[in-house]
Design an enzyme around this catalytic site. Structure first.
Site, PDB file in Angstrom:
ATOM      1  CE  LYS B 113      -3.964   1.884   2.598  1.00 41.21           C
ATOM      2  NZ  LYS B 113      -4.782   1.731   3.820  1.00 41.21           N
ATOM      3  CB  SER B 188      -8.056   3.554   2.804  1.00 44.90           C
ATOM      4  OG  SER B 188      -7.257   3.016   3.819  1.00 44.90           O
ATOM      5  CB  SER B 212      -8.297   0.657   5.756  1.00 47.31           C
ATOM      6  OG  SER B 212      -9.045   1.837   5.959  1.00 47.31           O
TER       7      SER B 212
END
Lengths: 143, 534
Positions: B113, B188, B212
């Protein structure tokens, strides 16, 4: 109950306790859930008084987006201020349900419980690649 | 630390006896009918292939890069693909040729990420304010992965600074859900979840502040593992809410997510909140069900959280969760209903705490030390314009909300009160987990929704986090794994079951999750996108 929080979220709308502004737009919340979200929860609109030792008995002032932006050092266009104001007031209004919780004698938890004693010695360490840090001062400048 | 030896025979996941569950999974259409046997660990399969000489790390890397080239135009999972993938793979092959020791992640392709710092590679947190930032250091989690032979494939898309639940708030691109390209992958960590679902990488790292990792895992039909707060060092993870953030793992199997977690776990002197608790050998939990009797989870006490199956949850999600509970019962679990009275308070408390902490954490992005700078004649104007032009709308909104909640005269009413509510939530979970081994709930109130559906309504967006935020407030570990399909999309949409454990008890979670997954009829959740891709 649920998803009491879910129901509270869907039905939240600007509180009448806030100073009304002609710029506040009432938005209806559209949800993909299978409930009828047209019913407003009056509980959301009641804000408890005298819950803060730092406030007097009057109601909390609604967020002043321009002032908050100045405090946070963020420039906003007039259109952004208008859009933010509506959204932020709805969210702050929704936060208001926490005022109804009895937290008398409840200690605040700053994080999850954890083993302690992990502080390092208060002595500086030189980062091995100082040049890589310094070069960022020269990049990414937008006129 | 995982050894470099061949995994013990008891850890072999193949062949497995197919478990006949008592009732079929609720689904509009089953996942790929060719997937009859349970899902296999990509990490162990890769290791076996490399050590046996069946294939090389370069060949594996080339096949994944090819798949990325084919699917990225539609999915947009990656913000940056590493130029060093083949070079790193060649190094692995050279080590094999020389007979050198191999780390347990040798040749494993990992997506990261974009809020996790990777030296020399762009790390932008999907924000314009960090558009050209290349960190001079690796996050501790990345350092550990590299030491064990893992290969970072690239940096995955996300909601800007972790603030969002759909990955639509990225400053650069919107990621599509591999199950239905018109839907969001969740957020996210949507890019990381979608990349694993689409087999663009074997496993990936995400971050989980309020769900997330777990929510996008549910939306994309993959396994998402959130560790206990403090299990994994946060050094190098760009902070959103420091009391809630953790680095989490995605995999196509529980075993993969668990092995990745083991690799990155452990005390780190650079993170004062990292725990000195021993890291157990999670791999020992991934036994073949051939080694168990017919009820491999006999006596395991499972609590279903009552508040997560009431009004406001899609009927398909409720059915899938109840079917999953029945499956656990068939495996020998003892199921009871538990109530967490403070459950519904978690969502507003979370958003007060998260926005407050984010307003402090993001003050470092001032256009001076790193990131984009907008020139101005006066310092405050430089700060204001750099931040005003660098941050997206959702980030600005949350910073302003946090600034309000922390202001003099409001701190007690909001932030302190939210922390007191956090104490109540922690107590409720503690009590429930004293009576049960694990707790279960849906991972989200619905399956993935359409791109754009909730973009302009923050409260509707926040509502989707109801199932996950309490776990972050309590700092507990949780795993989400696909448990069924509901109607929607070309072949149905996956829904995930969330399992929550006691602090630092990832072992138990992984054991239950692994057995559940390996015995689930029709498991092997493969999105239809991959049907046309080699």
């Amino acid at each position: 109950m649920a998803t009491r929080a879910l129901l509270a979220v869907i039905s939240a709308s600007p509180s009448r306790c806030f100073i009304s502004s002609s710029r506040i737009k009432i938005q209806s919340s559209v949800s993909s859930l299978s409930l009828n979200f047209q019913q407003h929860s009056r509980k959301i609109h009641r804000i408890a008084r005298s819950y803060s030792s730092d406030t007097d008995s009057s109601l909390l002032q609604p967020p002043d987006v321009s002032r908050l932006a100045e405090t946070a050092r963020i420039s906003l266009t007039p259109a952004e201020i208008e859009e933010c104001e509506t959204k932020i007031r709805r969210v702050i209004d929704w936060f208001g349900q926490l005022q109804q919780v009895d937290v008398n004698s409840v200690e605040p938890a700053i994080r999850a419980e954890m083993d302690g004693g992990n502080l390092r010695e208060d002595s500086p360490e030189t980062f091995e690649n100082r040049f890589a840090l310094i070069q960022f001062f020269q990049y990414g400048i937008v006129e | 630390m995982l050894s470099t030896l061949q995994p013990p025979r008891s850890l072999s996941l193949l062949p497995l006896r197919r478990f006949q569950s008592s009732r079929p999974i609720v689904s509009a259409a089953a996942s790929s009918s060719s997937t009859i046997s349970p899902p296999q660990s990509q990490i162990l399969t890769t290791r076996r292939s490399l050590l046996s000489g069946e294939t090389t790390a370069v060949e594996i890397a080339k096949s994944y890069l090819s798949r990325i080239r084919l699917t990225e135009p539609q999915l947009k999972c990656f913000l940056h693909v590493s130029e060093n993938v083949l070079k790193d793979a060649e190094e692995i092959d050279q080590r094999i040729a020389k007979g050198e020791e191999l780390g347990p992640l040798a040749g494993v392709l990992i997506g990261v990420k974009d809020n996790i710092c990777t030296e020399g590679m762009p790390s932008t947190a999907a924000s314009r304010i960090l558009e050209h930032y290349r960190p001079p250091f690796d996050a501790t989690a990345i350092k550990k992965i590299k030491e064990l032979g893992g290969i970072v494939v690239g940096k995955t898309n996300m909601d800007e600074f972790g603030m969002g639940s759909t990955t639509e708030a990225s400053a650069f691109q919107v990621t599509a859900n591999p199950w239905d390209l018109t839907r969001v992958p969740g957020g996210s960590s949507g890019g990381s979840a979608a990349a694993v679902a689409a087999r663009q990488c074997m496993v990936s790292l995400g971050s989980d502040t309020g769900g997330s990792v777990r929510q996008p895992a549910s939306f994309c039909g993959v396994v998402g593992l959130k560790p206990t707060y403090g299990r994994v060092s946060r050094f190098g993870l760009m902070a959103y809410a420091s009391s809630l953030d953790v680095i989490g793992c995605f995999g196509s199997t529980v075993a993969d997510a668990g092995m990745l977690l083991h690799a990155i776990s452990g005390y780190d002197r650079f993170d004062s909140t990292s725990s000195k608790q021993d890291v157990p050998e999670f791999q020992s939990q991934f036994l073949s069900v051939d080694h168990f009797e017919s009820k491999p989870l006999k006596g395991v006490k499972v609590g279903i959280i009552r508040e997560t199956l009431e009004d406001g949850v899609d009927s398909g999600v409720k059915s899938a969760t109840q079917e999953a509970a029945s499956h656990l019962e068939a495996l020998g679990c003892i199921l009871t209903e538990v109530s967490l009275p403070s459950f519904s308070l978690g969502l507003p408390a979370y958003y007060v705490i998260a926005s407050s902490e984010s307003s402090s954490n993001l003050s470092r992005y001032d256009g001076v030390r790193y990131g984009n700078q907008v020139m101005a004649e006066e310092l405050n104007r430089l700060y204001e314009r750099s931040r005003g032009e660098g941050f997206g709308g959702e980030v600005k909104m949350r910073i302003l909300m946090g600034t309000y909640a922390l202001s003099a005269g409001y701190y007690d009413a909001y932030y302190k009160r939210a922390q007191q509510v956090r104490t109540l939530i922690q107590k409720d979970f503690k009590a429930a987990l004293e009576q049960n081994d694990i707790l279960i709930s849906p991972a989200a109130p619905s399956a993935a929704y359409k791109i754009g559906e909730k973009k302009n309504d923050p409260l509707a967006m926040y509502a989707g986090d109801i199932m996950t935020v309490n776990v972050n407030l309590a700092g507990l570990p949780a795993v989400v794994l696909p448990c069924g399909l509901v109607e929607g999309g070309p072949s149905g949409l996956p829904v995930g079951l969330q399992m929550i454990g006691a602090a630092f008890d990832e072992e138990k979670l992984l054991r239950v999750g692994h057995i559940f997954e390996q015995t689930l009829k029709g498991s092997g959740f493969v999105p239809p996108l991959l049907a046309n891709v080699a």
